[in-house]
Scaffold this active site. Sequence first.
Site, PDB file in Angstrom:
ATOM      1  N   ALA A  36       0.848  -1.192   0.000  1.00 19.42           N
ATOM      2  CA  ALA A  36       0.000   0.000   0.000  1.00 19.42           C
ATOM      3  C   ALA A  36       0.877   1.233   0.000  1.00 19.42           C
ATOM      4  O   ALA A  36       2.037   1.193   0.440  1.00 19.42           O
ATOM      5  CB  ALA A  36      -0.920   0.001   1.217  1.00 19.42           C
ATOM      6  N   ASP A  37       0.310   2.324  -0.479  1.00 20.42           N
ATOM      7  CA  ASP A  37       0.990   3.606  -0.395  1.00 20.42           C
ATOM      8  C   ASP A  37      -0.056   4.693  -0.187  1.00 20.42           C
ATOM      9  O   ASP A  37      -1.087   4.696  -0.860  1.00 20.42           O
ATOM     10  CB  ASP A  37       1.804   3.903  -1.649  1.00 20.42           C
ATOM     11  CG  ASP A  37       2.786   5.029  -1.388  1.00 20.42           C
ATOM     12  OD1 ASP A  37       3.847   4.752  -0.798  1.00 20.42           O
ATOM     13  OD2 ASP A  37       2.467   6.183  -1.716  1.00 20.42           O
TER      14      ASP A  37
END
Length: 191
Positions: free
Chosen positions: A69-70
Amino acid sequence: MDNPPLILASASPRRLELLARIGIVPDRVAPTELDETPGRKELPRQLASRLARLKAEAVEAPGALVLAADTVVGVGRRILGKPTDREEARRFLELLSGRRHRVHTGVALRRPDGSLGTRLVVSVVAFQRLTTQQVEAYLDSGEWQGKAGGYAIQGRAEMFVRFLSGSHSNVVGLPLFETAQLLRGCGWLRP
């Protein structure tokens, strides 16, 4: 049939805590080192999606699921990354003061066959108008360090939030509903 191992491609303790809230403990944590510099004219939502995909693809883990994830904070087209120092954190907080911004999190799940499932989640957050004293006290706390946008909603900055539309866990760093949907979609998470 046994589930494949789940690898979390993140060094974020917040993502581990969020996963634990829904009963998920990765088999391994494998943070990736990527250049997170936005591309020319890249929008916050595009950056979050691109980095999540790249992180999922960067982990060497044959036969495993890789979750990445970012999170990117955006004010209009402007991207507020992790502040490099106190002065940049001050500028971010002053920019966020009294206005709305968006928190974009890209989530990517690489399956053992190499296919990729992705989601992009956007939450809208509005801060109250911050006084100079509130900004300085928050900076003194050090909580801004290593946080996209220069704040942590799960900490002291939550008292600045007058409005939130969307996923709270997204603003912390991992949208749990969408993450669970990705894991259910490949049969790893039941029911």
